[in-house]
Design a protein around this motif. Structure first.
Motif, PDB file in Angstrom:
ATOM      1  N   MET A 101      75.782  57.095  93.720  1.00 49.18           N
ATOM      2  CA  MET A 101      76.638  57.902  94.583  1.00 49.18           C
ATOM      3  C   MET A 101      76.634  59.364  94.166  1.00 49.18           C
ATOM      4  O   MET A 101      76.501  60.279  94.998  1.00 49.18           O
ATOM      5  CB  MET A 101      78.066  57.359  94.566  1.00 49.18           C
ATOM      6  N   LEU A 102      76.778  59.625  92.881  1.00 50.22           N
ATOM      7  CA  LEU A 102      76.823  60.997  92.400  1.00 50.22           C
ATOM      8  C   LEU A 102      75.485  61.701  92.612  1.00 50.22           C
ATOM      9  O   LEU A 102      75.428  62.827  93.126  1.00 50.22           O
ATOM     10  CB  LEU A 102      77.206  61.016  90.923  1.00 50.22           C
ATOM     11  N   ALA A 103      74.380  61.037  92.231  1.00 52.27           N
ATOM     12  CA  ALA A 103      73.062  61.670  92.309  1.00 52.27           C
ATOM     13  C   ALA A 103      72.650  61.953  93.750  1.00 52.27           C
ATOM     14  O   ALA A 103      72.170  63.054  94.078  1.00 52.27           O
ATOM     15  CB  ALA A 103      72.018  60.805  91.617  1.00 52.27           C
ATOM     16  N   THR A 104      72.827  60.973  94.634  1.00 52.51           N
ATOM     17  CA  THR A 104      72.405  61.186  96.019  1.00 52.51           C
ATOM     18  C   THR A 104      73.300  62.185  96.737  1.00 52.51           C
ATOM     19  O   THR A 104      72.823  62.965  97.570  1.00 52.51           O
ATOM     20  CB  THR A 104      72.396  59.852  96.799  1.00 52.51           C
ATOM     21  N   ALA A 105      74.590  62.180  96.421  1.00 49.90           N
ATOM     22  CA  ALA A 105      75.479  63.154  97.049  1.00 49.90           C
ATOM     23  C   ALA A 105      75.066  64.580  96.685  1.00 49.90           C
ATOM     24  O   ALA A 105      75.022  65.478  97.542  1.00 49.90           O
ATOM     25  CB  ALA A 105      76.923  62.895  96.637  1.00 49.90           C
ATOM     26  N   VAL A 106      74.735  64.802  95.405  1.00 44.54           N
ATOM     27  CA  VAL A 106      74.319  66.140  94.973  1.00 44.54           C
ATOM     28  C   VAL A 106      72.964  66.500  95.577  1.00 44.54           C
ATOM     29  O   VAL A 106      72.756  67.635  96.045  1.00 44.54           O
ATOM     30  CB  VAL A 106      74.273  66.202  93.437  1.00 44.54           C
ATOM     31  N   LEU A 107      72.019  65.550  95.594  1.00 41.41           N
ATOM     32  CA  LEU A 107      70.694  65.819  96.157  1.00 41.41           C
ATOM     33  C   LEU A 107      70.788  66.164  97.638  1.00 41.41           C
ATOM     34  O   LEU A 107      70.266  67.197  98.081  1.00 41.41           O
ATOM     35  CB  LEU A 107      69.796  64.601  95.964  1.00 41.41           C
ATOM     36  N   PHE A 108      71.441  65.315  98.412  1.00 38.78           N
ATOM     37  CA  PHE A 108      71.534  65.555  99.844  1.00 38.78           C
ATOM     38  C   PHE A 108      72.326  66.822 100.166  1.00 38.78           C
ATOM     39  O   PHE A 108      71.996  67.566 101.091  1.00 38.78           O
ATOM     40  CB  PHE A 108      72.178  64.355 100.543  1.00 38.78           C
ATOM     41  N   THR A 109      73.369  67.076  99.389  1.00 44.55           N
ATOM     42  CA  THR A 109      74.176  68.279  99.626  1.00 44.55           C
ATOM     43  C   THR A 109      73.379  69.541  99.336  1.00 44.55           C
ATOM     44  O   THR A 109      73.458  70.529 100.082  1.00 44.55           O
ATOM     45  CB  THR A 109      75.452  68.246  98.776  1.00 44.55           C
ATOM     46  N   SER A 110      72.603  69.530  98.262  1.00 49.59           N
ATOM     47  CA  SER A 110      71.797  70.707  97.923  1.00 49.59           C
ATOM     48  C   SER A 110      70.774  71.008  99.017  1.00 49.59           C
ATOM     49  O   SER A 110      70.601  72.167  99.429  1.00 49.59           O
ATOM     50  CB  SER A 110      71.083  70.491  96.587  1.00 49.59           C
ATOM     51  N   LEU A 111      70.092  69.975  99.509  1.00 48.67           N
ATOM     52  CA  LEU A 111      69.103  70.176 100.568  1.00 48.67           C
ATOM     53  C   LEU A 111      69.766  70.657 101.859  1.00 48.67           C
ATOM     54  O   LEU A 111      69.284  71.585 102.512  1.00 48.67           O
ATOM     55  CB  LEU A 111      68.336  68.882 100.820  1.00 48.67           C
ATOM     56  N   THR A 112      70.881  70.018 102.215  1.00 53.13           N
ATOM     57  CA  THR A 112      71.566  70.376 103.458  1.00 53.13           C
ATOM     58  C   THR A 112      72.137  71.784 103.388  1.00 53.13           C
ATOM     59  O   THR A 112      72.021  72.570 104.339  1.00 53.13           O
ATOM     60  CB  THR A 112      72.692  69.367 103.748  1.00 53.13           C
ATOM     61  N   LEU A 113      72.747  72.131 102.258  1.00 49.50           N
ATOM     62  CA  LEU A 113      73.319  73.460 102.106  1.00 49.50           C
ATOM     63  C   LEU A 113      72.229  74.526 102.071  1.00 49.50           C
ATOM     64  O   LEU A 113      72.364  75.596 102.681  1.00 49.50           O
ATOM     65  CB  LEU A 113      74.161  73.521 100.835  1.00 49.50           C
ATOM     66  N   GLY A 114      71.131  74.260 101.353  1.00 46.83           N
ATOM     67  CA  GLY A 114      70.033  75.220 101.310  1.00 46.83           C
ATOM     68  C   GLY A 114      69.441  75.466 102.687  1.00 46.83           C
ATOM     69  O   GLY A 114      69.136  76.609 103.058  1.00 46.83           O
ATOM     70  N   ASN A 115      69.302  74.397 103.463  1.00 46.02           N
ATOM     71  CA  ASN A 115      68.785  74.542 104.825  1.00 46.02           C
ATOM     72  C   ASN A 115      69.746  75.358 105.686  1.00 46.02           C
ATOM     73  O   ASN A 115      69.329  76.238 106.443  1.00 46.02           O
ATOM     74  CB  ASN A 115      68.572  73.155 105.436  1.00 46.02           C
ATOM     75  N   ALA A 116      71.044  75.082 105.565  1.00 45.14           N
ATOM     76  CA  ALA A 116      72.037  75.816 106.355  1.00 45.14           C
ATOM     77  C   ALA A 116      72.051  77.295 105.984  1.00 45.14           C
ATOM     78  O   ALA A 116      72.151  78.167 106.858  1.00 45.14           O
ATOM     79  CB  ALA A 116      73.416  75.201 106.155  1.00 45.14           C
ATOM     80  N   ASN A 171      63.116  72.946 115.946  1.00 45.38           N
ATOM     81  CA  ASN A 171      62.404  71.844 115.292  1.00 45.38           C
ATOM     82  C   ASN A 171      63.346  71.063 114.382  1.00 45.38           C
ATOM     83  O   ASN A 171      63.334  69.834 114.360  1.00 45.38           O
ATOM     84  CB  ASN A 171      61.219  72.386 114.491  1.00 45.38           C
ATOM     85  N   PHE A 172      64.156  71.781 113.614  1.00 52.62           N
ATOM     86  CA  PHE A 172      65.143  71.095 112.775  1.00 52.62           C
ATOM     87  C   PHE A 172      66.162  70.362 113.641  1.00 52.62           C
ATOM     88  O   PHE A 172      66.535  69.216 113.359  1.00 52.62           O
ATOM     89  CB  PHE A 172      65.857  72.102 111.871  1.00 52.62           C
ATOM     90  N   GLN A 173      66.629  70.998 114.698  1.00 52.19           N
ATOM     91  CA  GLN A 173      67.679  70.402 115.519  1.00 52.19           C
ATOM     92  C   GLN A 173      67.214  69.135 116.223  1.00 52.19           C
ATOM     93  O   GLN A 173      68.001  68.224 116.441  1.00 52.19           O
ATOM     94  CB  GLN A 173      68.172  71.425 116.548  1.00 52.19           C
ATOM     95  N   MET A 174      65.931  69.060 116.586  1.00 51.00           N
ATOM     96  CA  MET A 174      65.448  67.878 117.293  1.00 51.00           C
ATOM     97  C   MET A 174      64.988  66.773 116.342  1.00 51.00           C
ATOM     98  O   MET A 174      64.757  65.644 116.771  1.00 51.00           O
ATOM     99  CB  MET A 174      64.306  68.256 118.243  1.00 51.00           C
ATOM    100  N   ARG A 175      64.893  67.070 115.039  1.00 50.80           N
ATOM    101  CA  ARG A 175      64.373  66.087 114.090  1.00 50.80           C
ATOM    102  C   ARG A 175      65.405  65.648 113.055  1.00 50.80           C
ATOM    103  O   ARG A 175      65.419  64.485 112.660  1.00 50.80           O
ATOM    104  CB  ARG A 175      63.173  66.678 113.332  1.00 50.80           C
ATOM    105  N   GLY A 176      66.234  66.578 112.579  1.00 51.85           N
ATOM    106  CA  GLY A 176      67.025  66.340 111.389  1.00 51.85           C
ATOM    107  C   GLY A 176      66.226  66.736 110.167  1.00 51.85           C
ATOM    108  O   GLY A 176      64.990  66.841 110.199  1.00 51.85           O
ATOM    109  N   LEU A 177      66.903  66.959 109.049  1.00 49.64           N
ATOM    110  CA  LEU A 177      66.260  67.573 107.893  1.00 49.64           C
ATOM    111  C   LEU A 177      65.184  66.713 107.231  1.00 49.64           C
ATOM    112  O   LEU A 177      64.072  67.204 106.995  1.00 49.64           O
ATOM    113  CB  LEU A 177      67.317  67.992 106.865  1.00 49.64           C
ATOM    114  N   PRO A 178      65.411  65.423 106.890  1.00 49.57           N
ATOM    115  CA  PRO A 178      64.347  64.655 106.223  1.00 49.57           C
ATOM    116  C   PRO A 178      63.072  64.557 107.051  1.00 49.57           C
ATOM    117  O   PRO A 178      61.964  64.743 106.533  1.00 49.57           O
ATOM    118  CB  PRO A 178      64.989  63.283 105.997  1.00 49.57           C
ATOM    119  N   ILE A 179      63.208  64.272 108.345  1.00 51.15           N
ATOM    120  CA  ILE A 179      62.030  64.162 109.203  1.00 51.15           C
ATOM    121  C   ILE A 179      61.354  65.518 109.343  1.00 51.15           C
ATOM    122  O   ILE A 179      60.114  65.616 109.323  1.00 51.15           O
ATOM    123  CB  ILE A 179      62.421  63.586 110.582  1.00 51.15           C
TER     124      ILE A 179
END
Length: 627
Positions: free
Chosen positions: A67-82, A176-184
């Motif tokens: 929970m801790l590791a994935t929350a930090v990983l996903f948050t970092s990617l999502t925040l960096g993209n934003a 492109n991001f909006q039609m795919r989402g970040l991982p895709i």
């Protein structure tokens, strides 16, 4: 199983946690940045997050660690993209991970700590989470490795399949991001990057490209008759960080004109010329590449980082061959955007960076322009007194986001309520323009015959989603809503050319890659040059390529070429007529760029100077930042 809970309960809890995180993250990004995938994208984006979470949970030691590791990983990617979308108007791409190390050189204080945390924390926590001694971990890693192998082996096929399934716009990266989402999106663009790794152009392909450009010009661009005289005047090029005219921001209600009246008069005398930049809000190095080498940047990455792999006769080396001494000054960390290697490859003999300047007048981490100009003049004074001509290239740092000022520079300009960043920028620009004019007075006194060119490198960032501009109707909040005129606004910065004792000259609006050939003409340099190749695009007075899009400008008329997509109001016939010739010209230029800057340099065989001397120069470092 990676937990003491019943396996089904553990897996259910892990996936439920990912789903809850996803809902919270999307809500937060929408609240803070107004950035989200399209509503129709949520199911596939959530599924991609769940699949990635399942892969990670299969390697986890325990549910809490997961929970801790994935929350930090996903948050970092999502925040960096934003953050990138909000500041630069484009989503995260694979190239950003290569360039991430430069964040550590750009930021200071809490910003530096935050950048380190965003990069290091996910990696550390993933290593802490993974059960390295468990067989299931290595099975999952094997599956992951197999997937990476398929990606590397068949990137073009994967790109084609994903484009058909998830969509792709050549010019609208936010969509492109909006039609795919970040991982895709990251997977799809990684495949695209890998599929672009083509072999360098052959001699026949280069010859064909040169022939097509010569047909446009009606002459051989690389050869001239006779032995022209060499230029002898000094050239001074001042690149001004985020320098722009904010009076167009009518909704901000600025209390005073930030630009010095002397600069206004100078710019008026120069015909209110504009430079057309390849970037918005950042990536100054791409502007540098264009003004120093004469070729357009057409992708959303930093050309100095991976595209410049050969010693090339760009403007600095071209002038070195005419007997010039070449100096580059920038009071930032020397290796930022790979400048040490890039400057050496294009011919700068001396590079003064932050370690070479006395940091005596700092606006937080940014040396003031006044101090930079004074120290550059002090260093150049002995050389200016000699007969040997000089190319003096100065890249300022003051004026960088988020526009801090020190106690010597109190804020004097106010803006409407809610326009705090515009006010901060206006006050910074006020000091920046006044320090520039003081420097120009002294420079012209010491070197009255010198050719001086100054320009803003790109428009300033004034708020998320083009905030600061949208309130005044200059830009839309989404790139997909831009009109043709907005794309022109996106790239225009002030340009002033002072031709020695003749004073300011009206050069009109120029894309940055057209500037070096114009400067050589003003210097009276008629030698063959790679920079002449791109001076006059077809069909329009100005062609400003952007990633996946080109802006065509003819006087007050503006149109856009968006790949195969039609701009609003276009028909297929009008699109083909307006964009066909420009597209062919740009393809030829891109082929020559690949040959010259990372290929075999077949094009240099047509230059009078033998290509071998440029290759030999690679063995001898010429840029000398202080140890």
């Amino acid at each position: 199983m990676p937990d003491t809970l019943h396996p089904r309960l553990a897996w259910g809890t892990a996936l439920l946690f990912i789903a809850l995180w996803y809902v919270l993250a999307q809500t937060a990004m929408n609240q803070w940045f107004q950035i989200n995938p399209w509503s129709s994208t949520y199911p596939r984006d959530l599924t991609a997050h769940l699949l990635l979470g399942a892969l990670l949970f299969g390697m986890a030691r325990s549910l809490p660690r997961f929970m801790l590791a994935t929350a930090v990983l996903f948050t970092s990617l999502t925040l960096g993209n934003a953050l990138k979308l909000a500041i630069l108007g484009a989503p995260v791409t694979p190239d950003d991970f290569v360039a991430a190390r430069h964040l550590f050189l750009l930021f200071g204080g809490w910003q530096f700590a935050g950048a380190v945390l965003m990069v290091a924390a996910p990696l550390v926590l993933l290593g802490w989470m993974i059960a390295w001694r468990q067989r299931r971990t290595w099975i999952n890693l094997g599956v992951l490795g197999f997937g990476v192998g398929l990606l590397v082996a068949f990137p073009a096929s994967l790109t084609q399949a994903m484009d058909a399934r998830f969509g792709h716009s050549v010019w609208n990266q936010p969509a492109n991001f909006q039609m795919r989402g970040l991982p895709i999106h990251l997977l799809q663009e990684t495949a695209r990057n890998l599929s672009r790794r083509e072999t360098p152009p052959t001699r026949a392909e280069v010859t064909a490209a040169l022939t097509s450009l010569a047909d446009v010009e009606g002459r051989d661009l690389l050869k001239v008759a006779g032995a022209p005289d060499l230029p002898r005047r000094n050239l001074h090029m001042i690149v001004l960080e985020s320098f722009w005219d904010p009076l167009a921001l009518t909704a901000s209600e600025l209390s005073a004109d930030p630009l010095d009246p002397e600069f206004r008069a100078l710019w008026t005398a120069a015909g209110h010329s504009h430079a057309l930049a390849p970037v918005f809000g950042g990536y100054t190095a791409n502007t540098e590449f264009e003004v120093l080498c004469g070729f357009p940047v057409t992708r959303d990455n930093v050309f100095f980082e991976g595209g410049l792999r050969r010693d090339v006769p760009c403007l600095p080396r071209h002038l070195v061959d005419a007997g010039y001494r070449t100096f580059a000054s920038h009071p930032n960390s020397a290796p930022f955007w790979n400048r040490v290697n890039a400057y050496r490859r294009i011919g700068f003999e001396t590079y003064w960076s932050d370690r070479d300047f006395v940091l005596d007048d700092m606006n937080r981490e940014f040396l003031s322009d006044a101090s930079l100009y004074r120290q550059v003049l002090e260093r150049l004074e002995p050389t200016l007194r000699q007969s040997q001509p000089v190319f003096n290239y100065v890249l300022t740092y003051f004026g960088h986001l988020d526009y801090p000022l020190n106690e010597r520079r109190p804020a004097t300009i106010t803006a409407a309520q809610g326009h705090d960043m515009v006010a901060a920028y206006a006050n910074t620009l006020s000091y920046k323009s006044r320090e520039l004019m003081a420097f120009l007075r002294e420079l012209r006194r010491r070197d009255p015959d010198g050719l001086i060119v100054l320009f803003g490198d790109h428009l300033p960032f004034l708020g998320p989603n083009f905030g600061g501009y949208t309130e005044s109707g200059l830009l839309a909040s989404q790139r997909s809503d831009f009109t043709d005129r907005m794309f022109r606004t996106l790239v225009e910065t002030p340009l002033v050319v002072i031709d020695g004792r003749r004073g300011p000259v009206a050069v009109g609006d120029l894309s940055f890659y057209q500037l070096p050939a114009r400067l050589l003409a003003l210097l009276g340099d008629q030698r063959p040059s790679i920079m002449a190749l791109t001076l006059r695009p077809p069909r329009a007075a100005h062609l400003r390529p952007l990633p996946g899009l080109s802006v065509l400008i003819e006087g007050d008329s503006v149109s856009t070429c968006r790949g195969a997509e039609l701009a609003p109001g276009d028909t297929e016939a009008s699109h083909a007529s307006a964009c066909g010739a420009s597209s062919d010209w740009l393809k030829a230029v891109e082929r020559l760029r690949a040959d010259l800057f990372s290929g075999a340099q077949h094009a240099l065989l047509d230059l009078h100077a033998p290509r071998a001397e440029f290759r030999e120069a690679a063995l001898t470092p010429r840029v000398k930042p202080r140890d």
